[in-house]
Design an enzyme around this catalytic site. Structure first.
Site, PDB file in Angstrom:
ATOM      1  N   SER A   9      31.133 -21.997 -56.128  1.00 14.88           N
ATOM      2  CA  SER A   9      32.053 -22.228 -54.992  1.00 14.88           C
ATOM      3  C   SER A   9      31.297 -22.480 -53.678  1.00 14.88           C
ATOM      4  CB  SER A   9      32.950 -21.000 -54.798  1.00 14.88           C
ATOM      5  OG  SER A   9      32.141 -19.827 -54.660  1.00 14.88           O
ATOM      6  N   GLY A  10      29.985 -22.521 -53.750  1.00 13.92           N
ATOM      7  CA  GLY A  10      29.190 -22.685 -52.528  1.00 13.92           C
ATOM      8  C   GLY A  10      28.799 -24.127 -52.255  1.00 13.92           C
ATOM      9  N   GLY A  13      27.002 -25.619 -55.319  1.00 11.64           N
ATOM     10  CA  GLY A  13      27.941 -25.603 -56.454  1.00 11.64           C
ATOM     11  C   GLY A  13      29.035 -26.640 -56.301  1.00 11.64           C
ATOM     12  N   TYR A 137      14.356 -12.155 -49.082  1.00 14.30           N
ATOM     13  CA  TYR A 137      14.881 -13.272 -49.891  1.00 14.30           C
ATOM     14  C   TYR A 137      13.757 -13.918 -50.693  1.00 14.30           C
ATOM     15  CZ  TYR A 137      16.890 -18.058 -50.396  1.00 14.30           C
ATOM     16  OH  TYR A 137      17.331 -19.289 -50.856  1.00 14.30           O
ATOM     17  N   PRO A 164      14.533 -26.343 -54.167  1.00 17.12           N
ATOM     18  CA  PRO A 164      15.028 -27.287 -53.155  1.00 17.12           C
ATOM     19  C   PRO A 164      14.472 -26.966 -51.769  1.00 17.12           C
ATOM     20  CG  PRO A 164      16.846 -26.215 -54.328  1.00 17.12           C
ATOM     21  CD  PRO A 164      15.606 -25.449 -54.616  1.00 17.12           C
ATOM     22  N   ASN A 166      15.493 -27.432 -47.526  1.00 16.88           N
ATOM     23  CA  ASN A 166      16.749 -27.111 -46.834  1.00 16.88           C
ATOM     24  C   ASN A 166      17.863 -28.066 -47.264  1.00 16.88           C
ATOM     25  OD1 ASN A 166      14.582 -25.869 -45.271  1.00 16.88           O
ATOM     26  ND2 ASN A 166      16.192 -25.383 -43.785  1.00 16.88           N
ATOM     27  N   VAL A 167      18.993 -27.490 -47.691  1.00 20.94           N
ATOM     28  CA  VAL A 167      20.111 -28.270 -48.203  1.00 20.94           C
ATOM     29  C   VAL A 167      21.229 -28.282 -47.156  1.00 20.94           C
ATOM     30  CG1 VAL A 167      21.670 -28.607 -50.164  1.00 20.94           C
ATOM     31  CG2 VAL A 167      19.563 -27.300 -50.473  1.00 20.94           C
ATOM     32  N   TRP A 202      18.862 -23.579 -30.629  1.00 22.21           N
ATOM     33  CA  TRP A 202      18.028 -22.381 -30.566  1.00 22.21           C
ATOM     34  C   TRP A 202      16.567 -22.711 -30.834  1.00 22.21           C
ATOM     35  CZ3 TRP A 202      22.023 -19.400 -33.999  1.00 22.21           C
ATOM     36  CH2 TRP A 202      23.097 -19.013 -33.179  1.00 22.21           C
ATOM     37  N   ARG A 209      11.335 -29.769 -40.593  1.00 22.80           N
ATOM     38  CA  ARG A 209      12.010 -29.490 -41.848  1.00 22.80           C
ATOM     39  C   ARG A 209      12.224 -30.764 -42.653  1.00 22.80           C
ATOM     40  NH1 ARG A 209      10.725 -25.290 -40.286  1.00 22.80           N
ATOM     41  NH2 ARG A 209      11.898 -23.339 -39.991  1.00 22.80           N
TER      42      ARG A 209
HETATM   43  P1  NAP Z   1      26.388 -20.553 -50.553  1.00 19.82           P
HETATM   44  O1  NAP Z   1      27.075 -21.772 -50.074  1.00 19.82           O
HETATM   45  O2  NAP Z   1      26.252 -19.372 -49.682  1.00 19.82           O
HETATM   46  O3  NAP Z   1      27.085 -20.087 -51.934  1.00 19.82           O
HETATM   47  C1  NAP Z   1      26.659 -18.895 -52.531  1.00 19.82           C
HETATM   48  C2  NAP Z   1      27.374 -18.779 -53.844  1.00 19.82           C
HETATM   49  O4  NAP Z   1      26.960 -17.578 -54.501  1.00 19.82           O
HETATM   50  C3  NAP Z   1      28.893 -18.707 -53.675  1.00 19.82           C
HETATM   51  O5  NAP Z   1      29.519 -19.366 -54.754  1.00 19.82           O
HETATM   52  C4  NAP Z   1      29.155 -17.200 -53.751  1.00 19.82           C
HETATM   53  O6  NAP Z   1      30.464 -16.861 -54.203  1.00 19.82           O
HETATM   54  C5  NAP Z   1      28.121 -16.801 -54.790  1.00 19.82           C
HETATM   55  N1  NAP Z   1      27.791 -15.378 -54.701  1.00 19.82           N
HETATM   56  C6  NAP Z   1      27.207 -14.729 -53.667  1.00 19.82           C
HETATM   57  N2  NAP Z   1      27.094 -13.423 -53.952  1.00 19.82           N
HETATM   58  C7  NAP Z   1      27.640 -13.231 -55.194  1.00 19.82           C
HETATM   59  C8  NAP Z   1      27.838 -12.113 -56.042  1.00 19.82           C
HETATM   60  N3  NAP Z   1      27.440 -10.890 -55.670  1.00 19.82           N
HETATM   61  N4  NAP Z   1      28.430 -12.302 -57.239  1.00 19.82           N
HETATM   62  C9  NAP Z   1      28.836 -13.528 -57.621  1.00 19.82           C
HETATM   63  N5  NAP Z   1      28.659 -14.650 -56.881  1.00 19.82           N
HETATM   64  C10 NAP Z   1      28.082 -14.489 -55.670  1.00 19.82           C
HETATM   65  O7  NAP Z   1      24.905 -20.903 -51.049  1.00 19.82           O
HETATM   66  P2  NAP Z   1      24.222 -22.318 -51.322  1.00 19.82           P
HETATM   67  O8  NAP Z   1      23.652 -22.836 -50.048  1.00 19.82           O
HETATM   68  O9  NAP Z   1      25.145 -23.158 -52.135  1.00 19.82           O
HETATM   69  O10 NAP Z   1      22.981 -21.878 -52.224  1.00 19.82           O
HETATM   70  C11 NAP Z   1      23.046 -22.020 -53.630  1.00 19.82           C
HETATM   71  C12 NAP Z   1      21.649 -21.734 -54.164  1.00 19.82           C
HETATM   72  O11 NAP Z   1      20.712 -22.647 -53.564  1.00 19.82           O
HETATM   73  C13 NAP Z   1      21.163 -20.328 -53.811  1.00 19.82           C
HETATM   74  O12 NAP Z   1      20.474 -19.775 -54.921  1.00 19.82           O
HETATM   75  C14 NAP Z   1      20.208 -20.565 -52.647  1.00 19.82           C
HETATM   76  O13 NAP Z   1      19.218 -19.558 -52.578  1.00 19.82           O
HETATM   77  C15 NAP Z   1      19.635 -21.906 -53.010  1.00 19.82           C
HETATM   78  N6  NAP Z   1      19.082 -22.671 -51.874  1.00 19.82           N
HETATM   79  C16 NAP Z   1      19.878 -22.977 -50.811  1.00 19.82           C
HETATM   80  C17 NAP Z   1      19.324 -23.708 -49.734  1.00 19.82           C
HETATM   81  C18 NAP Z   1      20.162 -24.084 -48.535  1.00 19.82           C
HETATM   82  O14 NAP Z   1      19.594 -24.630 -47.579  1.00 19.82           O
HETATM   83  N7  NAP Z   1      21.456 -23.861 -48.537  1.00 19.82           N
HETATM   84  C19 NAP Z   1      17.986 -24.105 -49.763  1.00 19.82           C
HETATM   85  C20 NAP Z   1      17.223 -23.788 -50.888  1.00 19.82           C
HETATM   86  C21 NAP Z   1      17.780 -23.062 -51.942  1.00 19.82           C
HETATM   87  P3  NAP Z   1      31.682 -16.705 -53.129  1.00 19.82           P
HETATM   88  O15 NAP Z   1      32.028 -18.105 -52.729  1.00 19.82           O
HETATM   89  O16 NAP Z   1      32.758 -16.027 -53.891  1.00 19.82           O
HETATM   90  O17 NAP Z   1      31.151 -15.860 -52.001  1.00 19.82           O
HETATM   91  O1  GFB Z   2      18.078 -23.471 -41.443  1.00 23.78           O
HETATM   92  P1  GFB Z   2      17.420 -22.437 -40.621  1.00 23.78           P
HETATM   93  O2  GFB Z   2      18.262 -21.371 -40.011  1.00 23.78           O
HETATM   94  O3  GFB Z   2      16.344 -21.655 -41.479  1.00 23.78           O
HETATM   95  O4  GFB Z   2      16.582 -23.193 -39.452  1.00 23.78           O
HETATM   96  P2  GFB Z   2      14.842 -22.012 -41.878  1.00 23.78           P
HETATM   97  C1  GFB Z   2      16.000 -22.425 -38.427  1.00 23.78           C
HETATM   98  C2  GFB Z   2      15.314 -23.342 -37.411  1.00 23.78           C
HETATM   99  O5  GFB Z   2      16.311 -24.130 -36.707  1.00 23.78           O
HETATM  100  C3  GFB Z   2      14.607 -22.507 -36.364  1.00 23.78           C
HETATM  101  C4  GFB Z   2      16.333 -23.732 -35.328  1.00 23.78           C
HETATM  102  O6  GFB Z   2      13.539 -23.250 -35.822  1.00 23.78           O
HETATM  103  C5  GFB Z   2      15.720 -22.330 -35.332  1.00 23.78           C
HETATM  104  O7  GFB Z   2      15.197 -22.026 -34.030  1.00 23.78           O
HETATM  105  N1  GFB Z   2      17.712 -23.749 -34.851  1.00 23.78           N
HETATM  106  C6  GFB Z   2      18.123 -24.403 -33.750  1.00 23.78           C
HETATM  107  C7  GFB Z   2      18.767 -23.161 -35.440  1.00 23.78           C
HETATM  108  N2  GFB Z   2      19.453 -24.235 -33.559  1.00 23.78           N
HETATM  109  C8  GFB Z   2      19.880 -23.468 -34.620  1.00 23.78           C
HETATM  110  C9  GFB Z   2      21.156 -22.985 -35.002  1.00 23.78           C
HETATM  111  O8  GFB Z   2      22.181 -23.213 -34.338  1.00 23.78           O
HETATM  112  N3  GFB Z   2      21.218 -22.262 -36.165  1.00 23.78           N
HETATM  113  C10 GFB Z   2      20.110 -22.003 -36.917  1.00 23.78           C
HETATM  114  N4  GFB Z   2      20.250 -21.291 -38.065  1.00 23.78           N
HETATM  115  N5  GFB Z   2      18.863 -22.436 -36.567  1.00 23.78           N
HETATM  116  C11 GFB Z   2      15.573 -20.650 -43.973  1.00 23.78           C
HETATM  117  C12 GFB Z   2      15.242 -19.345 -44.671  1.00 23.78           C
HETATM  118  O9  GFB Z   2      14.567 -20.920 -43.027  1.00 23.78           O
HETATM  119  O10 GFB Z   2      15.556 -21.724 -44.887  1.00 23.78           O
HETATM  120  C13 GFB Z   2      16.253 -19.078 -45.736  1.00 23.78           C
HETATM  121  O11 GFB Z   2      15.225 -18.292 -43.726  1.00 23.78           O
HETATM  122  C14 GFB Z   2      16.557 -20.296 -46.573  1.00 23.78           C
HETATM  123  O12 GFB Z   2      15.768 -18.021 -46.558  1.00 23.78           O
HETATM  124  C15 GFB Z   2      16.619 -21.583 -45.793  1.00 23.78           C
HETATM  125  O13 GFB Z   2      15.628 -20.425 -47.589  1.00 23.78           O
HETATM  126  C16 GFB Z   2      16.611 -22.791 -46.705  1.00 23.78           C
HETATM  127  O14 GFB Z   2      14.746 -23.374 -42.450  1.00 23.78           O
HETATM  128  O15 GFB Z   2      13.944 -21.653 -40.751  1.00 23.78           O
END
Ligand code: NAP
Ligand code: GFB
Length: 315
Positions: A9-10, A13, A137, A164, A166-167, A202, A209
């Site tokens: 649902s994320g 997903g 994490y 992956p 940053n997504v 910020w 990135r």
């Molecule tokens: P997200 O939008 O926050 O979605 C998280 C998902 O995990 C949701 O479906 C949530 O369900 C589920 N979840 C969380 N806690 C749970 C629990 N205790 N039991 C069952 N389900 C649970 O995350 P996302 O960005 O799609 O990330 C998906 C994967 O990609 C993660 O493993 C993340 O670490 C990885 N990833 C993300 C990024 C990024 O930039 N977003 C970058 C690199 C890797 P609910 O909807 O019910 O809360």
């Molecule tokens: O995506 P983000 O929060 O995480 O990006 P990371 C942070 C960078 O964006 C920092 C700047 O340099 C922040 O100062 N920034 C500027 C902002 N404006 C904003 C804002 O409005 N919101 C946010 N969030 N940042 C994460 C990891 O690192 O990368 C997690 O901490 C995860 O674990 C994710 O893996 C993919 O890219 O720095």
């Protein structure tokens, strides 16, 4: 094939669900089940076991996790460690118990050592401590790789993982406090335009990135599920040459939302990792013709989705 997608649902997903259901991503005879935490709290082993016993998946894409941007990670490192270590161990153990043929889990390029050479490759995961902002994490994610190697060594299981960068995309978490940078900037720019106020970015805007569009990542997930046979993880990212600064990202958002106000940088806020430049050479060795949606196009599509779904978006 019965594929269960945890975290269905994320952000990621929902992108996989779109590719499976709207782009013909599913093959004849395949069943796809997309889970949320409503189906089971995967931190609870009994609930996880019962869910897997009921669903009997043959394949699992494991996305479920406690996820957040830099600032949420900095606030909650213990929660990120505990929540993710439980979820990951429970899912892999339940998969083992019901005889799942393949699990594809999800790491992140932010888990690599902070003190590293560039570009980062898959071999570097355990070469030193991660950045202090998200060590909880990062270590929890690294244990997926340890689990995968152990399940292969002891049981011959082909459990693997993708890494992956940053997504971003539709169905992201647009929370300004907890979300990642792009959804945070999209939400902040939307509000700044409404209120006629400046956009506050910020940090310095200097960190760099690589951003991957969720739909591009989703298509690669299906390829990994079907064709990638290594236990070793694989980085799924745009090329090093596609790395942009946070300033570039902010300008792409303001352009996409036609925001013409002032942009100010709040340098009292953390920058986090300066960069985590990853190589996608391994991916390109498998898929030499892999392409990605142009960054500005993907940002525009995400902004349009947010504006159209403002009332329902996570924020
Ligand atoms: P997200 O939008 O926050 O979605 C998280 C998902 O995990 C949701 O479906 C949530 O369900 C589920 N979840 C969380 N806690 C749970 C629990 N205790 N039991 C069952 N389900 C649970 O995350 P996302 O960005 O799609 O990330 C998906 C994967 O990609 C993660 O493993 C993340 O670490 C990885 N990833 C993300 C990024 C990024 O930039 N977003 C970058 C690199 C890797 P609910 O909807 O019910 O809360
Ligand atoms: O995506 P983000 O929060 O995480 O990006 P990371 C942070 C960078 O964006 C920092 C700047 O340099 C922040 O100062 N920034 C500027 C902002 N404006 C904003 C804002 O409005 N919101 C946010 N969030 N940042 C994460 C990891 O690192 O990368 C997690 O901490 C995860 O674990 C994710 O893996 C993919 O890219 O720095």
């Amino acid at each position: 094939m019965r594929v269960v997608v945890t975290g269905g649902s994320g952000l990621v997903g929902k992108a996989i669900e779109h590719v499976v259901k709207e782009e013909g991503g599913a093959k004849e005879g395949e069943e796809w089940i997309f889970l949320s935490s409503k189906d089971a709290d995967l931190m609870d082993f009994r609930a996880t076991q019962a869910l897997f016993q009921r669903l009997q998946p043959t394949h699992v894409i494991h996305l479920a996790a406690m996820v957040g941007g830099l600032f949420r990670n900095m606030r909650l490192n213990l929660d990120f460690w505990r929540c993710n270590i439980y979820i990951n161990d429970n899912v892999l153990q339940a998969a083992h118990h019901v005889g799942v043929q393949k699990v594809v889990s999800c790491l992140s390029t932010c888990i690599f050592p902070d003190n590293t050479t560039y570009p980062i490759t898959e071999k570097m995961i355990h070469n030193g401590p991660p950045h202090d902002s998200n060590f909880g994490y990062s270590y929890a994610k690294r244990m997926i790789d340890v689990n995968n190697r152990a399940y292969f060594q002891q049981f011959g299981h082909r459990y693997t993982a993708v890494i992956p960068t940053n997504v971003f995309g539709p169905h992201d978490n647009f929370s300004i406090e907890d979300g990642h940078v792009l959804p945070g900037l999209i939400h902040k720019t939307y509000l700044a335009k409404e209120e006629g106020s400046p956009l506050t970015v910020w940090g310095s805007g200097n960190p760099r990135r690589q951003f991957i569009y969720s739909l591009d990542l989703a298509r690669l997930f299906l390829w990994v599920l079907r064709e990638y046979d290594e236990v070793e993880p694989i980085i799924l990212s745009v090329g090093e040459e596609d790395e942009v600064s946070i300033k570039d990202a902010a300008e792409a958002v303001t352009e996409a939302l036609d925001f013409r106000g002032d942009i100010v940088y709040d340098t009292s806020k953390a920058d986090g990792q300066f960069k985590k430049t990853a190589s996608n050479a391994k991916l390109c060795s498998y898929l030499p013709d892999v392409t990605f949606t142009p960054f500005k196009t993907a940002v525009k599509e995400t902004c349009d989705w947010f504006v159209s779904n403002y009332d329902f978006a996570r924020k």
